[in-house]
Design a protein around this motif. Structure first.
Motif, short mmCIF file in Angstrom:
data_model
loop_
_atom_site.label_atom_id
_atom_site.label_comp_id
_atom_site.label_asym_id
_atom_site.label_seq_id
_atom_site.Cartn_x
_atom_site.Cartn_y
_atom_site.Cartn_z
N TYR A 191 41.29 56.85 26.46
CA TYR A 191 40.84 57.66 27.58
C TYR A 191 40.05 58.85 27.05
O TYR A 191 40.16 59.22 25.89
CB TYR A 191 42.02 58.14 28.43
N SER A 227 38.69 62.90 28.34
CA SER A 227 38.74 63.96 29.34
C SER A 227 37.83 65.09 28.90
O SER A 227 37.59 65.28 27.71
CB SER A 227 40.18 64.46 29.54
N THR A 250 37.14 69.19 29.38
CA THR A 250 37.56 70.50 29.87
C THR A 250 36.57 71.54 29.41
O THR A 250 35.85 71.35 28.42
CB THR A 250 38.97 70.86 29.35
#
Length: 194
Positions: free
Chosen positions: A136, A138, A140
């Motif tokens: 995965y 992500s 930020t």
């Protein structure tokens, strides 16, 4: 009527590039009849914890009453929870672990599964315990883009193979009413054709 035969009407509004004279975007409505899903989101984690609770109770029973080694107690808890799960699911639609999370097991007809069907389902749950690993990513603001490995459990295989469903206790009435309404509607269509 079977739950797998029930269809839900969904209307999806998709935006176009056109606007009306007031400046509001024009949407096209598309109508779909999708299979009814009586399950709920996030049931995989709850089912995994429910299975662990059932196994922990049997492990504690073998360890405290029969004074078995902890590893032997855990090993004996697996077949014990499979057999007891098949019995309790066929009579009550739930196990103690599932009862804590207010979950029920139903078959395609909306009833509790019969013993052999539930036993097959509980035997196949062993496949669910083998995790799959997926990557995965992500993003930020502080850390930028991060990638990692995520562990997931396939807690749906035994239900898919056995055509059973894990539902919340609060949804049982809705499932019965939808199933009964669709069977009456389906019977009415058959009678009108004759």
């Amino acid at each position: 009527m079977k739950i797998s035969e029930i269809r839900e009407r969904k209307v999806i509004h998709r935006p176009t590039f056109d606007f009306d004279r007031y400046g509001k975007r024009i949407y096209h409505a598309y109508e779909y009849y999708l299979p009814y899903n009586p399950g709920f989101k996030g049931n995989e984690t709850q089912r995994l914890f429910a299975k662990w609770i059932d196994m922990a109770l049997f492990s504690a029973l073998f360890y405290s009453l029969f004074h078995e080694n902890i590893l032997i107690s855990i090993g004996l808890s697996v077949p014990s929870s499979i057999i007891s799960g098949a019995i309790t699911e066929s009579y009550f639609g739930t196990t103690l672990g599932k009862k804590i999370f207010r979950m029920k097991v139903i078959d395609d007809g909306g009833n509790y599964p019969v013993f052999l069907h539930s036993l097959k389902r509980n035997l196949l749950c062993l496949v669910n315990l083998f995790p799959i690993f997926t990557e995965y990513s992500s993003k930020t603001a502080a850390m930028g883009r991060r990638t990692g490995i995520q562990m997931n459990f396939r807690m749906y295989l035994n239900n898919k193979i056995c055509t059973t469903y894990i539902v919340k206790e609060s949804k049982m009435k809705e499932i019965k009413s939808i199933s009964d309404a669709d069977s009456v509607q389906h019977t009415g269509l058959i009678d009108s054709e004759n």
